[in-house]
Design an enzyme around this catalytic site. Structure first.
Site, PDB file in Angstrom:
ATOM      1  N   CYS A   1       0.853  -1.157  -0.071  1.00  0.00           N
ATOM      2  CA  CYS A   1      -0.041  -0.040  -0.141  1.00  0.00           C
ATOM      3  C   CYS A   1       0.717   1.277  -0.115  1.00  0.00           C
ATOM      4  CB  CYS A   1      -0.794  -0.067   1.361  1.00  0.00           C
ATOM      5  SG  CYS A   1      -1.977  -1.454   1.290  1.00  0.00           S
TER       6      CYS A   1
HETATM    7  C1  UGA Z   1      -0.970   0.774   5.469  1.00  0.00           C
HETATM    8  C2  UGA Z   1      -2.018   1.798   6.216  1.00  0.00           C
HETATM    9  O1  UGA Z   1      -1.305   1.766   7.507  1.00  0.00           O
HETATM   10  C3  UGA Z   1      -3.312   1.236   6.386  1.00  0.00           C
HETATM   11  O2  UGA Z   1      -4.151   2.219   7.259  1.00  0.00           O
HETATM   12  C4  UGA Z   1      -3.910   1.151   5.221  1.00  0.00           C
HETATM   13  O3  UGA Z   1      -5.448   0.779   5.459  1.00  0.00           O
HETATM   14  C5  UGA Z   1      -3.146   0.156   4.226  1.00  0.00           C
HETATM   15  O4  UGA Z   1      -1.771   0.364   4.234  1.00  0.00           O
HETATM   16  C6  UGA Z   1      -3.772   0.118   2.898  1.00  0.00           C
HETATM   17  O5  UGA Z   1      -3.856   1.203   2.167  1.00  0.00           O
HETATM   18  O6  UGA Z   1      -4.462  -0.844   2.578  1.00  0.00           O
HETATM   19  P1  UGA Z   1      -0.072  -1.689   5.891  1.00  0.00           P
HETATM   20  O7  UGA Z   1       0.388  -1.806   4.400  1.00  0.00           O
HETATM   21  O8  UGA Z   1      -0.842  -3.110   6.150  1.00  0.00           O
HETATM   22  O9  UGA Z   1      -1.256  -0.771   6.187  1.00  0.00           O
HETATM   23  O10 UGA Z   1       1.298  -1.453   6.828  1.00  0.00           O
HETATM   24  P2  UGA Z   1       1.694  -0.472   7.704  1.00  0.00           P
HETATM   25  O11 UGA Z   1       1.307  -0.992   8.940  1.00  0.00           O
HETATM   26  O12 UGA Z   1       1.405   0.743   7.291  1.00  0.00           O
HETATM   27  O13 UGA Z   1       3.227  -0.755   7.537  1.00  0.00           O
HETATM   28  C7  UGA Z   1       3.769  -0.356   6.290  1.00  0.00           C
HETATM   29  C8  UGA Z   1       5.320  -0.433   6.226  1.00  0.00           C
HETATM   30  O14 UGA Z   1       6.012   0.655   7.079  1.00  0.00           O
HETATM   31  C9  UGA Z   1       5.668  -1.605   6.869  1.00  0.00           C
HETATM   32  O15 UGA Z   1       6.876  -2.116   6.220  1.00  0.00           O
HETATM   33  C10 UGA Z   1       6.271  -1.276   8.187  1.00  0.00           C
HETATM   34  O16 UGA Z   1       7.186  -1.948   8.979  1.00  0.00           O
HETATM   35  C11 UGA Z   1       6.658   0.252   8.128  1.00  0.00           C
HETATM   36  N1  UGA Z   1       6.647   1.047   9.090  1.00  0.00           N
HETATM   37  C12 UGA Z   1       5.486   1.369   9.881  1.00  0.00           C
HETATM   38  C13 UGA Z   1       7.940   1.790   9.776  1.00  0.00           C
HETATM   39  O17 UGA Z   1       9.069   1.497   9.249  1.00  0.00           O
HETATM   40  N2  UGA Z   1       7.924   2.666  10.532  1.00  0.00           N
HETATM   41  C14 UGA Z   1       6.764   2.706  11.455  1.00  0.00           C
HETATM   42  O18 UGA Z   1       6.747   3.502  12.547  1.00  0.00           O
HETATM   43  C15 UGA Z   1       5.664   2.094  10.936  1.00  0.00           C
END
Ligand code: UGA
Length: 430
Positions: free
Chosen positions: A266
């Site tokens: 995403c």
């Molecule tokens: C993301 C959004 O958080 C959701 O709200 C949204 O609905 C979804 O995309 C979508 O569009 O369907 P997701 O892709 O499941 O959700 O994952 P996240 O939890 O957002 O993490 C994304 C990436 O960022 C991961 O690789 C995670 O490790 C990284 N991340 C996250 C960081 O590097 N630092 C952080 O503080 C948080």
């Protein structure tokens, strides 16, 4: 309510199971026979916490969820939710092929339906898609007028993989973008059992809310990674800095975990699509969002640079790569930083032993030959010259696993103080 969900990917399946749990009668339509068969046996074709149990209950016990290959099953429902994928084209723009196909097929079926039917898109689509693409296709293939015989709405999902069901039942908000009020009212009925602030607006605003939300989350991550890179040069721990920041209620502490950056299906894709649409269609180059992508691009390979500083030439070096999923609690490897790093290591002549608790099968399908997949973290670590922690699964958080090893932590999985007492530990930006 009788609900048809088009697409049995993460969003479609979670939406279908969530609606069935809340008492609606649901048919989930997909063109992939193996997925349909798996769902009809009450088994989830993908790993998501709680989904197997919920599917097995709804399909086998409650009997109000089934999967189907037939779009004509839409006829027996009141509302259709489009939950198909919107991948990137090679230039970063959004590929609406599956959304168009879904709208065509739904339109075709609705040509035969007498009663009013609501069509809702949940897939992430560039603002303007509902009005410029979906509505014209529905009208063309049904021969009916949207707003009269067919209701249309856009209902973005904010589900995070790994906690998607929790987020379905306890959302921060429900956004309903309605083309016609009747469609919005019926869509709101699906969420009757869920207590959350509901924001009703027009379809294009709702489409933009979804992009703005993901763009902001990605910006937070690249922001803190940039701060972390500066902190690292100063000898300051960015995680302490975030603690100090977090007391400011305007800032908080969420989505400020520094590391190797964001992956997944995403954030990278949606940001690229927004930048592409803004630059090419609207004439606004979106410099901040481009910078967010650039920071993320560089951040992902910092772990390899550190390995080179520690080990010299990587040719012939043995790496243990822990974690292949783009984050913990999912088997999803799409745009996972680990995959990119593994490819670069192999190109540099290193050997790779990899382990992930859930994502090995998906990783095997996309990684080039030459990676040795292990049955445990210990097996991957044994005999390695260097361990890279790429996903912060709980089982990697045990510092004693790494005794005597060179460890580069991409996710702050370990407590640096404890780890430094046991191994040659280096954080990617702390
Ligand atoms: C993301 C959004 O958080 C959701 O709200 C949204 O609905 C979804 O995309 C979508 O569009 O369907 P997701 O892709 O499941 O959700 O994952 P996240 O939890 O957002 O993490 C994304 C990436 O960022 C991961 O690789 C995670 O490790 C990284 N991340 C996250 C960081 O590097 N630092 C952080 O503080 C948080």
């Amino acid at each position: 309510m009788r609900v048809s969900v088009i697409g049995a990917g993460y969003i479609g399946l979670v939406t279908a199971a969530g609606c069935a749990h809340d008492g609606h009668s649901v048919v989930c339509i997909d063109t992939d026979k193996s997925k349909v068969d798996s769902i009809n046996q009450g088994t989830s074709p993908l790993y998501e916490e709680g989904l197997d149990e919920l599917l097995s209950h709804c399909v086998g016990v409650a009997g109000n969820l089934k999967a189907s290959l037939e779009h004509q099953d839409i006829l027996g429902t009141d509302i259709s939710l489009i939950c198909v994928g919107t991948p990137s084209n090679s230039d970063g723009s959004i590929n609406l092929g599956d959304v168009r196909e879904a709208a065509r097929r739904i339109g075709h079926v609705l040509g035969r339906k007498k009663d009013y039917h609501v069509v809702v898109t949940r897939s992430t689509v560039i603002p303007g898609t509902t009005t410029d693409v979906i509505i014209p296709l529905l009208e063309k293939y049904s021969g009916k007028r949207v707003g009269e015989h067919i209701g249309v709405a856009y209902n973005p999902e904010f589900l995070q993989e790994g906690r998607a069901l929790k987020a379905f039942f306890n959302p921060d908000r429900i956004v309903i973008g309605e083309f016609d009020k009747k469609a919005g009212d019926i869509l709101a009925g699906i969420y009757q059992g869920i207590s959350a602030p509901t924001f009703r607006t027009d379809v294009t605003t709702a489409e933009m809310i979804k992009y703005a939300s993901n763009a902001f989350l990605a910006t937070k991550i690249s922001f803190i990674n940039e701060i972390a890179n500066i902190c690292h040069k100063l000898g300051v721990d960015v995680y302490q800095v975030v603690k100090g920041l977090s007391f400011d209620y305007r800032i908080g502490d969420k989505f400020l975990s520094a590391g190797i950056g964001f992956g997944g299906s995403c954030l990278p894709k949606d940001l690229r699509a927004l930048v592409s649409a803004s630059s090419t269609k609207l004439g606004y180059p979106a410099p901040l969002l481009r910078a967010v992508l650039d920071v993320n691009e560089t951040q992902g390979l910092k772990i390899v640079e550190i390995a080179e500083r520690k080990l010299g030439d990587l040719d012939g070096k043995k790496f243990a790569v822990l974690g292949l999923a783009f984050k913990p609690n999912t088997d999803d490897v799409r745009d996972a930083p680990a995959l990119r790093v593994v490819r670069v290591l192999l190109e540099k002549g290193a050997s790779v032993k990899a382990y992930d608790p859930e994502a090995m099968e998906n990783a095997k399908a996309v990684l080039p030959p030459g990676v040795e997949f292990c049955n445990s973290a210990g097996e991957a670590i044994a005999e390695s010259d260097c361990v890279l922690i790429m996903t912060e699964w709980d089982e990697f958080r045990d510092e004693s696993l790494y005794k005597g090893r060179i460890v580069i932590d991409g996710r702050r999985a370990l407590d640096p103080r404890k780890a430094k007492a046991l191994c040659d530990y280096q954080g990617v930006c702390w």
